[in-house]
Structures are given as C-alpha cells and as structure tokens.
Motif scaffolding. Sequence first.
Motif, PDB file in Angstrom:
ATOM      1  N   ASP A   1       4.567   1.986   1.513  1.00 15.36           N
ATOM      2  CA  ASP A   1       5.451   2.995   0.934  1.00 15.36           C
ATOM      3  C   ASP A   1       4.883   4.366   1.281  1.00 15.36           C
ATOM      4  OD1 ASP A   1       7.005   1.014  -0.173  1.00 15.36           O
ATOM      5  OD2 ASP A   1       6.022   1.089  -2.130  1.00 15.36           O
ATOM      6  N   THR A   2       5.711   5.216   1.868  1.00 14.17           N
ATOM      7  CA  THR A   2       5.243   6.532   2.322  1.00 14.17           C
ATOM      8  C   THR A   2       5.706   7.629   1.370  1.00 14.17           C
ATOM      9  OG1 THR A   2       5.343   5.788   4.622  1.00 14.17           O
ATOM     10  CG2 THR A   2       5.182   8.146   4.242  1.00 14.17           C
ATOM     11  N   TYR A   3       4.772   8.460   0.960  1.00 14.11           N
ATOM     12  CA  TYR A   3       5.048   9.642   0.139  1.00 14.11           C
ATOM     13  C   TYR A   3       4.641  10.865   0.970  1.00 14.11           C
ATOM     14  CZ  TYR A   3       5.192   6.294  -3.747  1.00 14.11           C
ATOM     15  OH  TYR A   3       5.503   5.235  -4.563  1.00 14.11           O
ATOM     16  N   ILE A   4       5.466  11.901   0.968  1.00 12.77           N
ATOM     17  CA  ILE A   4       5.233  13.032   1.874  1.00 12.77           C
ATOM     18  C   ILE A   4       5.242  14.350   1.115  1.00 12.77           C
ATOM     19  CG2 ILE A   4       6.072  14.266   3.902  1.00 12.77           C
ATOM     20  CD1 ILE A   4       7.321  11.739   4.892  1.00 12.77           C
ATOM     21  N   VAL A   5       4.300  15.214   1.457  1.00 16.70           N
ATOM     22  CA  VAL A   5       4.267  16.598   0.997  1.00 16.70           C
ATOM     23  C   VAL A   5       4.495  17.493   2.206  1.00 16.70           C
ATOM     24  CG1 VAL A   5       2.860  18.426  -0.009  1.00 16.70           C
ATOM     25  CG2 VAL A   5       2.699  16.100  -0.918  1.00 16.70           C
ATOM     26  N   GLY A   6       5.475  18.396   2.124  1.00 15.74           N
ATOM     27  CA  GLY A   6       5.724  19.343   3.215  1.00 15.74           C
ATOM     28  C   GLY A   6       7.020  19.064   3.963  1.00 15.74           C
ATOM     29  N   ARG A   7       7.739  20.129   4.287  1.00 18.55           N
ATOM     30  CA  ARG A   7       9.034  19.993   4.972  1.00 18.55           C
ATOM     31  C   ARG A   7       8.896  19.420   6.376  1.00 18.55           C
ATOM     32  NH1 ARG A   7       9.889  25.058   2.258  1.00 18.55           N
ATOM     33  NH2 ARG A   7      11.466  24.832   0.628  1.00 18.55           N
ATOM     34  N   LYS A   8       7.792  19.703   7.047  1.00 21.28           N
ATOM     35  CA  LYS A   8       7.622  19.207   8.418  1.00 21.28           C
ATOM     36  C   LYS A   8       7.553  17.684   8.444  1.00 21.28           C
ATOM     37  CE  LYS A   8       7.752  23.021  10.671  1.00 21.28           C
ATOM     38  NZ  LYS A   8       8.843  23.278  11.647  1.00 21.28           N
ATOM     39  N   GLY A   9       6.816  17.108   7.515  1.00 23.33           N
ATOM     40  CA  GLY A   9       6.748  15.656   7.446  1.00 23.33           C
ATOM     41  C   GLY A   9       8.064  15.040   7.027  1.00 23.33           C
ATOM     42  N   VAL A  10       8.738  15.673   6.058  1.00 23.39           N
ATOM     43  CA  VAL A  10      10.043  15.178   5.603  1.00 23.39           C
ATOM     44  C   VAL A  10      11.051  15.211   6.746  1.00 23.39           C
ATOM     45  CG1 VAL A  10      11.974  15.624   4.034  1.00 23.39           C
ATOM     46  CG2 VAL A  10       9.627  15.831   3.200  1.00 23.39           C
TER      47      VAL A  10
ATOM     48  N   GLY B   1      12.836  12.050   8.391  1.00 24.41           N
ATOM     49  CA  GLY B   1      14.289  12.048   8.257  1.00 24.41           C
ATOM     50  C   GLY B   1      14.987  11.937   9.601  1.00 24.41           C
ATOM     51  N   PHE B   2      14.471  12.649  10.611  1.00 27.31           N
ATOM     52  CA  PHE B   2      15.077  12.605  11.938  1.00 27.31           C
ATOM     53  C   PHE B   2      14.989  11.204  12.533  1.00 27.31           C
ATOM     54  CE2 PHE B   2      14.744  13.066  16.590  1.00 27.31           C
ATOM     55  CZ  PHE B   2      15.940  13.719  16.854  1.00 27.31           C
ATOM     56  N   ARG B   3      13.917  10.501  12.228  1.00 31.59           N
ATOM     57  CA  ARG B   3      13.735   9.132  12.748  1.00 31.59           C
ATOM     58  C   ARG B   3      14.256   8.056  11.803  1.00 31.59           C
ATOM     59  NH1 ARG B   3      10.654  12.658  14.677  1.00 31.59           N
ATOM     60  NH2 ARG B   3       9.773  12.582  16.781  1.00 31.59           N
ATOM     61  N   GLU B   4      14.898   8.517  10.729  1.00 35.69           N
ATOM     62  CA  GLU B   4      15.525   7.617   9.752  1.00 35.69           C
ATOM     63  C   GLU B   4      14.527   6.615   9.180  1.00 35.69           C
ATOM     64  OE1 GLU B   4      18.922   5.866  11.611  1.00 35.69           O
ATOM     65  OE2 GLU B   4      20.063   7.742  11.619  1.00 35.69           O
ATOM     66  N   ARG B   5      13.328   7.105   8.887  1.00 36.78           N
ATOM     67  CA  ARG B   5      12.318   6.272   8.248  1.00 36.78           C
ATOM     68  C   ARG B   5      12.403   6.441   6.732  1.00 36.78           C
ATOM     69  NH1 ARG B   5       6.824   7.341  11.838  1.00 36.78           N
ATOM     70  NH2 ARG B   5       7.688   6.821  13.899  1.00 36.78           N
ATOM     71  N   LYS B   6      12.172   5.379   6.040  1.00 36.79           N
ATOM     72  CA  LYS B   6      12.284   5.400   4.585  1.00 36.79           C
ATOM     73  C   LYS B   6      11.095   6.135   3.977  1.00 36.79           C
ATOM     74  CE  LYS B   6      12.824   2.418   0.538  1.00 36.79           C
ATOM     75  NZ  LYS B   6      12.879   1.024   0.047  1.00 36.79           N
ATOM     76  N   VAL B   7      11.375   7.005   3.018  1.00 40.47           N
ATOM     77  CA  VAL B   7      10.342   7.744   2.289  1.00 40.47           C
ATOM     78  C   VAL B   7      10.524   7.463   0.809  1.00 40.47           C
ATOM     79  CG1 VAL B   7       9.430  10.020   1.723  1.00 40.47           C
ATOM     80  CG2 VAL B   7      10.226   9.543   4.050  1.00 40.47           C
ATOM     81  N   ALA B   8       9.441   7.035   0.147  1.00 42.12           N
ATOM     82  CA  ALA B   8       9.528   6.703  -1.278  1.00 42.12           C
ATOM     83  C   ALA B   8       9.806   7.954  -2.106  1.00 42.12           C
ATOM     84  CB  ALA B   8       8.240   6.030  -1.730  1.00 42.12           C
ATOM     85  N   GLU B   9       9.103   9.042  -1.811  1.00 39.08           N
ATOM     86  CA  GLU B   9       9.310  10.302  -2.532  1.00 39.08           C
ATOM     87  C   GLU B   9       8.696  11.434  -1.727  1.00 39.08           C
ATOM     88  OE1 GLU B   9       9.103  11.870  -7.170  1.00 39.08           O
ATOM     89  OE2 GLU B   9       8.676   9.789  -6.639  1.00 39.08           O
TER      90      GLU B   9
ATOM     91  N   ALA C   1       0.843  -1.193   0.000  1.00 39.19           N
ATOM     92  CA  ALA C   1       0.000   0.000   0.000  1.00 39.19           C
ATOM     93  C   ALA C   1       0.879   1.245   0.000  1.00 39.19           C
ATOM     94  CB  ALA C   1      -0.929   0.020   1.210  1.00 39.19           C
ATOM     95  N   ALA C   2       0.383   2.306  -0.614  1.00 40.65           N
ATOM     96  CA  ALA C   2       1.069   3.600  -0.613  1.00 40.65           C
ATOM     97  C   ALA C   2       0.262   4.580   0.229  1.00 40.65           C
ATOM     98  CB  ALA C   2       1.224   4.129  -2.033  1.00 40.65           C
ATOM     99  N   VAL C   3       0.964   5.365   1.040  1.00 38.98           N
ATOM    100  CA  VAL C   3       0.319   6.374   1.887  1.00 38.98           C
ATOM    101  C   VAL C   3       0.904   7.735   1.542  1.00 38.98           C
ATOM    102  CG1 VAL C   3      -0.035   7.212   4.235  1.00 38.98           C
ATOM    103  CG2 VAL C   3      -0.139   4.759   3.769  1.00 38.98           C
ATOM    104  N   LEU C   4       0.048   8.655   1.135  1.00 33.18           N
ATOM    105  CA  LEU C   4       0.466  10.032   0.857  1.00 33.18           C
ATOM    106  C   LEU C   4       0.100  10.891   2.063  1.00 33.18           C
ATOM    107  CD1 LEU C   4       1.476  12.330  -0.977  1.00 33.18           C
ATOM    108  CD2 LEU C   4      -0.850  12.485  -1.913  1.00 33.18           C
ATOM    109  N   LEU C   5       1.108  11.475   2.687  1.00 31.19           N
ATOM    110  CA  LEU C   5       0.922  12.331   3.866  1.00 31.19           C
ATOM    111  C   LEU C   5       1.156  13.785   3.477  1.00 31.19           C
ATOM    112  CD1 LEU C   5       0.761  13.023   6.912  1.00 31.19           C
ATOM    113  CD2 LEU C   5       3.180  12.392   7.081  1.00 31.19           C
ATOM    114  N   ILE C   6       0.195  14.650   3.812  1.00 30.56           N
ATOM    115  CA  ILE C   6       0.297  16.075   3.500  1.00 30.56           C
ATOM    116  C   ILE C   6       0.500  16.856   4.787  1.00 30.56           C
ATOM    117  CG2 ILE C   6      -0.852  18.081   2.498  1.00 30.56           C
ATOM    118  CD1 ILE C   6      -2.377  16.215   0.679  1.00 30.56           C
ATOM    119  N   THR C   7       1.652  17.520   4.909  1.00 32.75           N
ATOM    120  CA  THR C   7       1.962  18.380   6.057  1.00 32.75           C
ATOM    121  C   THR C   7       2.273  19.784   5.536  1.00 32.75           C
ATOM    122  OG1 THR C   7       4.325  17.799   6.009  1.00 32.75           O
ATOM    123  CG2 THR C   7       2.870  16.408   7.339  1.00 32.75           C
TER     124      THR C   7
END
Length: 305
Positions: free
Chosen positions: A115-124, A128-136, A77-83
């Motif tokens: 697979d996680t996709y993120i919009v927004g610097r806060k989510g990225v 990133g701080f928790r070293e979690r993988k982000v697809a894009e 599954a793909a999850v798009l997160l908007i922050t």
Amino acid sequence: MGAQLRVYKRRIKSVTATKKITKAMEMIAASRIVKAQRKVAASTPYATELTRAVTAVATGSNTNHPLTTETDNPTRAAVLLITSDRGLAGGYSSNAIKAADQLTERLRGEGKEVDTYIVGRKGVAYYGFRERKVAESWTGFTDSPSYGDAKKVAAPLIEAVTTETAEGGVDELHIVFTEFVSMMTQTPVQNRMLPLSLDKAAEETGTKGEILPLFDFEPSAEDVLDALLPRYVESRIYNALLQAAASEHAARRRAMKSATDNAGDLINSLSRLANAARQAEITQEISEIVGGASALADATAGSDK
C-alpha cells in the motif's frame, strides 16, 4: 537595425529576464535551507531519545507488540513516499520516486502486497499519470512541514499497523525520503520504521553493545509501547519531512544556480552573435556607401567627357 540583430536583442532581453527569476529563486532557496537545517537539528535529538526509550522497553520485556515484533510470514506492507509540491529542484523528486519503486519491487518480490502513501504533488502526479493505486496522499506543506502535518500523515499509518492484515492492516511500515547530508549532497533513503529493528535502533542511538538498565513498567510494558507507538511514528515522520524539506531547498538552490549560470553563458554567446551581426551590418552599409560613391564618381567622370 537588421532583422537578425533584432532577433538576437529580443532573445537577450528574454534570457536576462529569466536569469533574474532564477537568481531570485536561488537566493530564496538558500535562505530557507538554514531554517530547515535548524529544524532538523532540533527534531533529531527527540527522535533519537524516543527510539532509545522504545529500545529499552522492548529489550526489558517479552511483550509481543507491532512496534517491535516481526510477523512470521508478513504479507502486507505500507510504503510512505515523500516528494515535493513544487518543481524546479533538479532530480529531487524523481530520485525519491525511483527509490520507492525499487523498494516496492523488492517487497513484491518477497510476496508482499504494498500500500503506497504519498506526500507531495510530484509523487501524486507521477502515480496518477500511471494510474497506480495510492492508499492516501497529502500535499501543500513539503517546503515547510509542521509537527501537525506529521501527525496527520502518521494517523492512517498507525491505524494500518495496529489493524489485522485480514481486515486491511499491514505487517510492515517503510518510509522513503531524501536525507540531507550537505549543501551539495542529498541522498534518497529507504528505512523500515515498523517493526523496529532493535540492532539498527541501538546503532542509531549509540547504545549498541551497551548494557541497558532493568526497568519496571507501570501499568505494563504493553501499555507503555501502546503509548510510545504513535509518538515514535510521528517523530520519525516529522524528522523525515524536515530532512526532505532541507534537501528540497538545497536541490532547488543548486538547480537555480545552474540555470542562472547557463543563462549568463547564453547571454554572453548571444551578445557576441549580436555584435557580429551589427558589425556585418556596418560593413555592408560602408560597402554600399563606398559603392555608391564610386558609381557616382564614375558617372560624373563620364558626363565631363
């Protein structure tokens, strides 16, 4: 001026400057909410009618298509997160991230890779701080998104949905964003975009229980769904981006109003302390003058004897 009074005056000056900044940010956010609300209102009918068209095609045909057909045993599954790109918006981004974490845990509990996709610097930054993988990820447009931004976000998601899972594709597409309910209420929501739930789509478009007309599809129902798939995903993502932008501005306005009010309360408190310190200094000076005059009088009386 005493040292304590100087400290209070310096703090009052600093808090007053901060209050001017937060007040300006509150007014800017308030002016942007109206514009964002208009964009949401303008995009919603298009997204609704497009969903209605997809529902009609899916209901009037027996075509197996990733837009409407669920996989028997979904594994990815793909999850798009908007922050947001910027802070100073209270718990806006953190609430959306919490909702995405809950969704991810639920999907993994069902045995699916996510697979996680993120919009927004806060989510990225959070991932990133928790070293979690982000697809894009995408940044730089959360406060004023355009349809071009939605197309840019939708492209890799559409590719993932139309690719076989054995080759890195996904069976489901979910989106997490903050829905704008009112100026005071913004709610993080989790929606499954693909495969499209026909019952939920009928409920959203107001066609639940309605008998849809029969259609003839040219060249075929599958080709029609192929053409509608990118439009559907793009319109849904665009509407979600606009909802999130309106929610971000409303959350920032509320946070800045609270900060401005708190700064005013702090200024009043510091002013009272400064007045008390000044009165204490005046009282001390008067006491010193009276004491000095009394000592001088005693000395003069002693010399006369």
